[in-house]
Motif scaffolding. Structure first.
Motif, PDB file in Angstrom:
ATOM      1  N   LYS A 184      -0.366  -0.520   8.608  1.00  0.00           N
ATOM      2  CA  LYS A 184      -1.780  -0.154   8.506  1.00  0.00           C
ATOM      3  C   LYS A 184      -2.572  -1.381   8.942  1.00  0.00           C
ATOM      4  O   LYS A 184      -2.697  -2.350   8.192  1.00  0.00           O
ATOM      5  CB  LYS A 184      -2.168   0.249   7.086  1.00  0.00           C
ATOM      6  CG  LYS A 184      -1.553   1.566   6.616  1.00  0.00           C
ATOM      7  CD  LYS A 184      -0.117   1.400   6.169  1.00  0.00           C
ATOM      8  CE  LYS A 184       0.487   2.712   5.682  1.00  0.00           C
ATOM      9  NZ  LYS A 184       1.954   2.586   5.470  1.00  0.00           N
ATOM     10  N   LEU A 216      -6.564   1.046   0.423  1.00  0.00           N
ATOM     11  CA  LEU A 216      -6.456   0.655   1.832  1.00  0.00           C
ATOM     12  C   LEU A 216      -7.448  -0.455   2.168  1.00  0.00           C
ATOM     13  O   LEU A 216      -7.123  -1.398   2.902  1.00  0.00           O
ATOM     14  CB  LEU A 216      -6.719   1.866   2.731  1.00  0.00           C
ATOM     15  CG  LEU A 216      -5.542   2.814   2.939  1.00  0.00           C
ATOM     16  CD1 LEU A 216      -6.024   4.117   3.561  1.00  0.00           C
ATOM     17  CD2 LEU A 216      -4.463   2.178   3.809  1.00  0.00           C
ATOM     18  N   TYR A 221       0.823  -1.210   0.000  1.00  0.00           N
ATOM     19  CA  TYR A 221       0.000   0.000   0.000  1.00  0.00           C
ATOM     20  C   TYR A 221       0.860   1.265   0.000  1.00  0.00           C
ATOM     21  O   TYR A 221       0.536   2.240  -0.691  1.00  0.00           O
ATOM     22  CB  TYR A 221      -0.950   0.054   1.205  1.00  0.00           C
ATOM     23  CG  TYR A 221      -1.548   1.425   1.295  1.00  0.00           C
ATOM     24  CD1 TYR A 221      -2.456   1.868   0.327  1.00  0.00           C
ATOM     25  CD2 TYR A 221      -1.105   2.352   2.235  1.00  0.00           C
ATOM     26  CE1 TYR A 221      -2.925   3.159   0.327  1.00  0.00           C
ATOM     27  CE2 TYR A 221      -1.574   3.644   2.245  1.00  0.00           C
ATOM     28  CZ  TYR A 221      -2.486   4.046   1.283  1.00  0.00           C
ATOM     29  OH  TYR A 221      -2.927   5.338   1.258  1.00  0.00           O
ATOM     30  N   CYS A 253      -5.155  -3.552   2.621  1.00  0.00           N
ATOM     31  CA  CYS A 253      -4.904  -3.620   4.067  1.00  0.00           C
ATOM     32  C   CYS A 253      -6.137  -3.959   4.894  1.00  0.00           C
ATOM     33  O   CYS A 253      -6.052  -4.040   6.125  1.00  0.00           O
ATOM     34  CB  CYS A 253      -4.326  -2.292   4.553  1.00  0.00           C
ATOM     35  SG  CYS A 253      -2.791  -1.813   3.744  1.00  0.00           S
ATOM     36  N   TRP A 291      -3.620   3.204  12.244  1.00  0.00           N
ATOM     37  CA  TRP A 291      -2.485   3.718  11.458  1.00  0.00           C
ATOM     38  C   TRP A 291      -1.798   4.744  12.347  1.00  0.00           C
ATOM     39  O   TRP A 291      -2.197   5.898  12.402  1.00  0.00           O
ATOM     40  CB  TRP A 291      -3.015   4.355  10.176  1.00  0.00           C
ATOM     41  CG  TRP A 291      -1.973   4.781   9.197  1.00  0.00           C
ATOM     42  CD1 TRP A 291      -0.620   4.880   9.404  1.00  0.00           C
ATOM     43  CD2 TRP A 291      -2.202   5.197   7.845  1.00  0.00           C
ATOM     44  NE1 TRP A 291       0.002   5.325   8.278  1.00  0.00           N
ATOM     45  CE2 TRP A 291      -0.937   5.529   7.298  1.00  0.00           C
ATOM     46  CE3 TRP A 291      -3.347   5.318   7.049  1.00  0.00           C
ATOM     47  CZ2 TRP A 291      -0.803   5.969   5.986  1.00  0.00           C
ATOM     48  CZ3 TRP A 291      -3.207   5.762   5.751  1.00  0.00           C
ATOM     49  CH2 TRP A 291      -1.947   6.077   5.227  1.00  0.00           C
TER      50      TRP A 291
END
Length: 239
Positions: free
Chosen positions: A200, A55, A13, A59, A193
């Motif tokens: 993350k 994200l 990411y 993640c 985060w």
């Protein structure tokens, strides 16, 4: 195994974040007539949405936004809790066009310098006292007249999760001087985060928009105290 996967996803990411910034800012800085104000802001929102999507997919980190009914029809000064980069994405997606108060040190990086000038951000030098406060107030009033949101991180820097510090004067002074309200936004992105953190963590960040704080008949300390009290108490309510 889980830790290795967390590092791998965070690394992938981070690469997406860097590349998306370089590519999209480079496009946004193209000269007229290729690029105009409207197209430039569409690119800014696209950058935010690209990172929000990345994200989530890479993640497993997403967000929910509460209190959208509190967003006023007229542009005002937005007080954003600052913990990570996530608030930049949410701010651009939901509050564009906008003028952000940013640290002057970003001007030393060519792409950031170009973006700050092109998007009309307000670059301030830390520790310069009253002159920089006056700059935020003066330029901020101009941006409000241009029908832009003014986004300020009142603590002046990223704060670790559940920590805070004294709010600066410029945001409240600007809001009171321009006779607009302060819109407080709280969130717990620092839980997933961390401040200047590489990892993350998966989860769902809660962003919450509070009721607009009227500045009429209030002094600067009262405005800041009201905003800070709500923002910090709201973070605790997410648990």
């Amino acid at each position: 195994m889980q830790q290795a996967l967390l590092y791998t996803r965070s690394a992938i990411y981070t690469l997406v974040l860097f590349l998306s910034f370089v590519v999209l800012v480079s496009v946004a800085l193209l000269p007229k007539p290729i690029m105009n104000e409207k197209r430039r802001w569409k690119i800014a929102v696209l950058w935010a949405e690209t990172n929000i999507y990345s994200l989530k997919k890479i993640c497993s980190l997403e967000y929910v936004l509460l209190g959208t009914e509190n967003i006023p029809s007229e542009k005002c000064v937005v007080f954003f809790k600052h913990s990570s980069v996530m608030e930049a994405f949410v701010g651009l997606k939901h509050f564009s066009p906008s003028s952000w108060v940013a640290k002057y040190e970003l001007m030393y990086a060519p792409l950031f310098r170009g973006a700050i000038k092109a998007f009309g951000l307000i670059a301030v030098k830390r520790g310069m006292g009253r002159s920089e406060v006056n700059k935020v107030v003066a330029v901020g009033k101009e941006r409000l007249l241009e029908n832009k949101w003014i986004i300020i991180f009142p603590e002046g820097t990223r704060m670790p999760y559940k920590q805070t510090k004294r709010y600066g004067l410029s945001g409240a002074l600007l809001a009171k001087g321009a006779n607009v309200c302060v819109l407080p936004i709280s969130h717990n992105s620092g839980k997933y985060w961390k401040r200047r953190g590489f990892l993350k963590h998966p989860g769902k960040i809660t962003f919450s928009i509070g009721r607009p704080i009227k500045t009429t008949n209030k002094d600067i300390d009262s405005i800041n105290k009201e905003a800070q009290t709500w923002i910090e108490s709201e973070i605790r309510s997410f648990e």
